[in-house]
Design a protein around this motif. Structure first.
Motif, PDB file in Angstrom:
ATOM      1  N   UNK A 179      12.759  -1.859  -6.399  1.00 17.85           N
ATOM      2  CA  UNK A 179      13.410  -1.076  -6.786  1.00 17.85           C
ATOM      3  C   UNK A 179      12.741   0.507  -6.766  1.00 17.85           C
ATOM      4  N   UNK A 180      11.453   0.354  -6.573  1.00 19.09           N
ATOM      5  CA  UNK A 180      10.793   1.859  -6.317  1.00 19.09           C
ATOM      6  C   UNK A 180      11.369   2.680  -5.264  1.00 19.09           C
ATOM      7  N   UNK A 181      11.372   1.494  -4.057  1.00 18.21           N
ATOM      8  CA  UNK A 181      11.704   1.862  -2.565  1.00 18.21           C
ATOM      9  C   UNK A 181      13.120   2.342  -2.962  1.00 18.21           C
ATOM     10  N   UNK A 182      14.020   1.679  -3.567  1.00 15.34           N
ATOM     11  CA  UNK A 182      15.549   2.124  -3.626  1.00 15.34           C
ATOM     12  C   UNK A 182      15.851   3.344  -4.298  1.00 15.34           C
ATOM     13  N   UNK A 183      14.812   3.553  -5.242  1.00 19.61           N
ATOM     14  CA  UNK A 183      14.761   4.880  -5.882  1.00 19.61           C
ATOM     15  C   UNK A 183      14.170   6.044  -5.139  1.00 19.61           C
ATOM     16  N   UNK A 184      13.484   5.687  -4.233  1.00 19.31           N
ATOM     17  CA  UNK A 184      12.686   6.765  -3.173  1.00 19.31           C
ATOM     18  C   UNK A 184      11.671   7.327  -4.204  1.00 19.31           C
ATOM     19  N   UNK A 185      11.090   6.389  -5.236  1.00 16.96           N
ATOM     20  CA  UNK A 185       9.829   6.746  -5.430  1.00 16.96           C
ATOM     21  C   UNK A 185       8.651   6.358  -4.728  1.00 16.96           C
ATOM     22  N   UNK A 186       8.864   5.394  -3.834  1.00 21.30           N
ATOM     23  CA  UNK A 186       7.784   4.981  -2.788  1.00 21.30           C
ATOM     24  C   UNK A 186       8.573   4.946  -1.575  1.00 21.30           C
ATOM     25  N   UNK A 187       7.957   5.823  -0.517  1.00 21.71           N
ATOM     26  CA  UNK A 187       8.263   5.665   0.876  1.00 21.71           C
ATOM     27  C   UNK A 187       7.396   5.013   1.817  1.00 21.71           C
ATOM     28  N   UNK A 188       6.076   5.163   1.340  1.00 20.65           N
ATOM     29  CA  UNK A 188       4.913   4.611   2.000  1.00 20.65           C
ATOM     30  C   UNK A 188       4.691   3.163   1.561  1.00 20.65           C
ATOM     31  N   UNK A 189       4.076   2.549   2.574  1.00 17.01           N
ATOM     32  CA  UNK A 189       4.078   0.786   2.126  1.00 17.01           C
ATOM     33  C   UNK A 189       2.860   0.824   1.069  1.00 17.01           C
ATOM     34  N   UNK A 190       3.054   0.210  -0.186  1.00 18.59           N
ATOM     35  CA  UNK A 190       2.251   0.210  -1.128  1.00 18.59           C
ATOM     36  C   UNK A 190       0.930  -0.552  -0.749  1.00 18.59           C
ATOM     37  N   UNK A 191      -0.084  -0.156  -1.230  1.00 22.21           N
ATOM     38  CA  UNK A 191      -1.341  -0.857  -1.034  1.00 22.21           C
ATOM     39  C   UNK A 191      -1.471  -1.815  -2.080  1.00 22.21           C
ATOM     40  N   UNK A 192      -2.426  -2.934  -1.853  1.00 24.77           N
ATOM     41  CA  UNK A 192      -2.439  -4.000  -2.685  1.00 24.77           C
ATOM     42  C   UNK A 192      -2.798  -3.792  -4.063  1.00 24.77           C
ATOM     43  N   UNK A 193      -3.677  -2.853  -4.420  1.00 24.45           N
ATOM     44  CA  UNK A 193      -4.065  -2.489  -5.931  1.00 24.45           C
ATOM     45  C   UNK A 193      -2.560  -2.234  -6.480  1.00 24.45           C
TER      46      UNK A 193
END
Length: 228
Positions: free
Chosen positions: A98-112
């Motif tokens: 969802x975050x990727x679809x909403x463009x809130x996150x564009x970089x690969x998330x870190x595990x934390x």
């Protein structure tokens, strides 16, 4: 498990893969631990394959197969240490998508970050926006997670309403990270319903601002209805 801040990207946005290892040295695992780790590695492979379709810039973080393998190893260890089960993984994957679809996150998330999502906690940015948006009406507010509310209460609603948003945001995210750690360690957070006294602690300038905002909205409504 390490503090959330120790697993987040550094100031240059680099993942904590090179240099000091994130996963601390451990004794040789027993058969059950090896089986659990093997199963989690297969799960991480599936998670990565799913998220790559949403985070198309993943090659920036995983430039070579060796780096990708190291990141997957880190994820498998930390997800086990975080007691993340299959249902929680589904929650984390859905939020990541969802975050990727909403463009809130564009970089690969870190595990934390991903572990936080698995526990039903919103990202620090989302939590801060939610707290600020509801800081004038905390009585009616139903937080998405108790940590979102408790971080705002610790920082103080007045501080979140101030124009010095950078300082308030930094303070909020520090408290929110601590609360996320508490949740991951198994602590149950509770929100006691705020009373009207806490709700009404506004400064004179804030009261004047809210009054002016209310008048302007009434004027807009009258104009819309043709009664201006």
């Amino acid at each position: 498990m390490q503090h959330v801040n120790n697993l987040l990207p550094n100031s240059q946005g680099q993942l904590p893969v090179s240099g000091r290892p994130v996963v601390s040295e451990q004794r040789q695992p027993n058969d059950d631990q090896r089986a659990a780790l093997d199963a989690m590695r297969k799960t991480v492979d599936a998670v990565f394959n799913t998220l790559k379709a949403f985070y198309t810039s993943h090659t920036t973080s995983m430039r070579t197969p060796e780096i990708e393998a190291e990141i997957k190893k880190q994820w498998a260890h930390e997800l086990i240490r975080g007691n993340v089960n299959p249902e929680m993984l589904r929650v984390g994957v859905n939020r990541a998508k969802r975050y990727a679809t909403e463009d809130k996150y564009t970089k690969w998330p870190v595990v934390a970050e991903f572990i936080i999502w698995c526990y039903g906690l919103p990202s620090a940015d989302d939590a801060y926006r939610e707290a600020v948006d509801n800081s004038h009406d905390i009585v009616a507010w139903r937080p998405s997670h108790p940590a979102v509310y408790l971080a705002g209460k610790t920082v103080s609603w007045h501080r979140l309403r101030r124009s010095d948003t950078d300082a308030g945001q930094r303070a909020y995210k520090r408290e929110y990270a601590k609360l996320c750690d508490d949740v991951i360690r198994g602590e149950q957070l509770e929100v006691s319903k705020p009373n009207l006294i806490e709700q009404k602690k506004l400064t004179a300038s804030e009261r004047a601002e809210l009054k002016q905002l209310g008048r302007s909205r009434v004027g807009d409504l009258k104009a819309l209805l043709g009664r201006g």
